[in-house]
Motif scaffolding. Structure first.
Motif, short mmCIF file in Angstrom:
data_model
loop_
_atom_site.label_atom_id
_atom_site.label_comp_id
_atom_site.label_asym_id
_atom_site.label_seq_id
_atom_site.Cartn_x
_atom_site.Cartn_y
_atom_site.Cartn_z
N VAL A 1 0.83 -1.28 0.03
CA VAL A 1 0.07 0.14 -0.01
C VAL A 1 0.79 1.37 0.03
O VAL A 1 0.16 2.26 -0.16
CB VAL A 1 -1.03 0.10 1.10
N SER A 2 2.14 1.26 0.08
CA SER A 2 2.95 2.41 0.48
C SER A 2 3.22 3.21 -0.77
O SER A 2 4.56 3.70 -0.80
CB SER A 2 4.11 1.87 1.09
N GLY A 3 2.31 3.39 -1.83
CA GLY A 3 2.69 4.26 -2.84
C GLY A 3 3.99 4.07 -3.59
O GLY A 3 4.12 2.93 -3.95
N PRO A 4 4.97 5.17 -3.38
CA PRO A 4 6.20 4.93 -4.08
C PRO A 4 6.88 3.88 -3.55
O PRO A 4 7.75 3.40 -4.42
CB PRO A 4 6.99 6.28 -3.83
N VAL A 5 7.14 3.38 -2.37
CA VAL A 5 7.73 2.40 -1.72
C VAL A 5 7.26 1.10 -2.37
O VAL A 5 8.07 0.07 -2.76
CB VAL A 5 7.85 2.44 -0.25
N ALA A 6 5.83 1.14 -2.57
CA ALA A 6 5.31 -0.39 -2.97
C ALA A 6 5.87 -0.51 -4.68
O ALA A 6 6.16 -1.66 -4.95
CB ALA A 6 3.95 -0.27 -2.95
N ILE A 7 5.81 0.74 -5.23
CA ILE A 7 6.44 0.57 -6.79
C ILE A 7 8.12 0.04 -6.77
O ILE A 7 8.39 -0.93 -7.69
CB ILE A 7 6.35 1.80 -7.17
N ALA A 8 8.57 0.75 -5.92
CA ALA A 8 10.07 0.31 -5.91
C ALA A 8 10.33 -1.28 -5.35
O ALA A 8 11.16 -1.82 -5.91
CB ALA A 8 10.98 1.25 -5.00
N ILE A 9 9.34 -1.66 -4.45
CA ILE A 9 9.59 -3.08 -3.87
C ILE A 9 9.21 -3.93 -5.22
O ILE A 9 9.90 -5.04 -5.17
CB ILE A 9 8.91 -3.16 -2.69
N ASP A 10 8.23 -3.56 -5.93
CA ASP A 10 7.60 -4.34 -6.98
C ASP A 10 8.73 -4.79 -7.91
O ASP A 10 8.91 -5.90 -8.59
CB ASP A 10 6.80 -3.59 -7.71
N SER A 11 9.79 -3.84 -8.04
CA SER A 11 10.95 -4.22 -9.00
C SER A 11 12.19 -4.75 -8.53
O SER A 11 13.07 -4.78 -9.26
CB SER A 11 11.27 -2.90 -9.85
N LEU A 12 11.94 -5.33 -7.36
CA LEU A 12 13.23 -5.89 -6.72
C LEU A 12 13.62 -7.24 -7.05
O LEU A 12 12.52 -8.03 -7.43
CB LEU A 12 13.14 -5.74 -5.16
N THR A 13 14.66 -7.83 -7.12
CA THR A 13 14.87 -9.15 -7.30
C THR A 13 14.86 -9.83 -6.16
O THR A 13 14.58 -9.29 -5.16
CB THR A 13 16.71 -9.15 -7.69
N ASP A 14 14.63 -11.32 -6.22
CA ASP A 14 14.37 -11.98 -5.03
C ASP A 14 15.41 -11.77 -3.63
O ASP A 14 15.06 -11.53 -2.79
CB ASP A 14 14.45 -13.26 -5.31
N ALA A 15 16.71 -11.62 -4.42
CA ALA A 15 17.70 -11.56 -3.39
C ALA A 15 17.63 -9.95 -2.78
O ALA A 15 17.69 -9.72 -1.52
CB ALA A 15 19.05 -11.51 -4.02
N ASP A 16 17.30 -9.02 -3.59
CA ASP A 16 16.96 -7.69 -2.85
C ASP A 16 15.92 -7.51 -2.12
O ASP A 16 16.01 -6.93 -0.91
CB ASP A 16 17.00 -6.65 -4.17
N LEU A 17 14.90 -8.27 -2.40
CA LEU A 17 13.80 -8.40 -1.53
C LEU A 17 14.21 -8.83 -0.24
O LEU A 17 13.55 -8.48 0.84
CB LEU A 17 12.54 -8.94 -2.16
N ALA A 18 14.68 -10.23 -0.13
CA ALA A 18 15.15 -10.64 1.05
C ALA A 18 15.93 -9.72 1.82
O ALA A 18 15.86 -9.58 2.98
CB ALA A 18 15.76 -12.18 0.74
N ALA A 19 16.79 -9.00 1.27
CA ALA A 19 17.77 -7.80 2.09
C ALA A 19 16.75 -6.92 2.74
O ALA A 19 16.96 -6.37 3.73
CB ALA A 19 18.79 -7.32 1.07
N VAL A 20 15.95 -6.60 1.89
CA VAL A 20 14.74 -5.31 2.50
C VAL A 20 13.99 -5.82 3.62
O VAL A 20 13.86 -5.30 4.51
CB VAL A 20 14.06 -4.78 1.33
N ARG A 21 13.58 -7.22 3.51
CA ARG A 21 12.92 -7.73 4.60
C ARG A 21 13.79 -7.86 5.90
O ARG A 21 13.09 -7.43 6.85
CB ARG A 21 12.22 -8.98 4.05
N ASP A 22 14.85 -8.22 5.62
CA ASP A 22 15.73 -8.51 6.78
C ASP A 22 15.88 -7.16 7.52
O ASP A 22 15.75 -7.05 8.77
CB ASP A 22 16.99 -9.16 6.31
N ALA A 23 16.14 -6.11 6.56
CA ALA A 23 16.59 -4.68 7.31
C ALA A 23 15.25 -4.27 7.80
O ALA A 23 15.25 -3.60 9.10
CB ALA A 23 16.88 -3.85 6.26
#
Ligand SMILES: C[S@@+](CC[C@H](N)C(=O)[O-])C[C@H]1O[C@@H](n2cnc3c(N)ncnc32)[C@H](O)[C@@H]1O
Length: 281
Positions: A231-253
């Motif tokens: 739901v977080s507008g610009p953040v949601a759009i940025a998350i959508d384009s992450l690779t699986d590895a980058d997404l995992a790093a964002v989740r951990d952080a």
């Protein structure tokens, strides 16, 4: 200045389906803000209420109940996808005294002195020139009636949002659009004094600013991340384009950021909003 920007259109148009899906939770968690907005503008039977940046429309629907069949809510948002979400919400609940419009809050296509109340929840701070929004609200209000809007309060009082924002920042995935404190950024109107100044500069009188706080509840980290990343507008759009590895790093952080708020498997995070209202002359 074109408002909203192309980035905003992509960001907020893109998350409209998620706002529709999560509408009840998004509304109920901060319902106290919506109730306060409607209470302070105090719409009565027969009144016309304008909502700006309505998203899925729920705050305005509270006002629609009060104006009755003789009155009318004009539910608006700059993104057609959001207006459609609001329309679906009203239809599913049989709310009939509503007119829906695609409308930029900074350029309101309504006559001078044509409405009895203007409300807006969590949208004014996202507009690049909030002074224009406030001037438009004053222009369309009938004399002696009120405009009330709610924005997010200070960053350190809204860890539910900063956890994800900081996770994006520290992993190097800055979302598109303005920074959080820049004009149009999510914390750009977090300071109560800035809101008072904004309303007074436009010519409003009897300005009142208050803070309202509550708590967000998440059952698990997945519950947090799914909701906020959708739901977080610009953040949601940025998350959508992450690779699986980058997404995992964002989740951990993000999980690390949220740790101080963990209660068992879930999280309880405070939120604070600033509600500003004022009267037209
Ligand atoms: C954080 S959402 C809030 C939605 C809803 N008011 C709520 O409180 O649940 C922000 C909303 O502002 C809208 N918005 C962004 N820029 C806008 C603008 N310039 N004019 C009108 N609406 C805008 C977005 O499309 C989005 O629906």
């Amino acid at each position: 200045v074109s408002s909203p920007s192309a980035d905003d259109r992509r960001a907020w148009g893109g998350v409209a389906a998620a706002w529709d899906r999560h509408r009840e939770r998004l509304f109920e968690t901060t319902r106290a803000v919506s109730e306060r907005l409607v209470d302070v503008v105090d719409p009565g039977p027969g009144d016309v209420v304008l909502e700006l940046g309505a998203g899925p429309g729920e705050t305005g629907f509270l006002a629609a109940e009060r104006v009755g069949t003789q009155g009318r809510l004009i539910s608006t948002d700059a993104m057609p996808e959001m207006v459609e979400a609001a329309r679906r919400g009203a239809e599913s609940r049989g709310i009939a005294n509503v007119e829906f419009r695609v409308l930029d809050a900074a350029a309101v296509d309504l006559a001078d002195a044509s409405v009895d109340a203007v409300i807006s929840r969590f949208a004014v701070m996202l507009t690049p020139e909030p002074a224009r929004v406030v001037r438009e609200a004053l222009r369309v209000l009938r004399p002696g009636r009120r405009f009330a809007y709610g924005v997010w309060g200070a960053m350190d009082q809204n860890p539910w949002m900063t956890a994800l924002g900081m996770a994006m920042l520290t992993t190097g995935h800055l979302p598109p659009g303005p920074g959080p404190f820049d004009p149009g950024g999510v914390f750009s109107l977090a300071d109560p004094a800035a809101n008072r100044a904004l309303m007074e500069a436009a010519g409003f009188i009897d300005v009142r600013v208050e803070e309202i706080s509550g708590e967000m509840h998440y059952d698990t980290f997945d519950d947090y991340f799914t909701l906020q990343s959708e739901v977080s507008g610009p953040v949601a759009i940025a998350i959508d384009s992450l690779t699986d590895a980058d997404l995992a790093a964002v989740r951990d952080a993000a999980q690390e950021q949220l740790e101080p708020h963990r209660v068992g498997d879930g999280y309880r995070t405070p939120w604070t909003a600033v509600v500003t209202s004022a009267a037209s002359t």
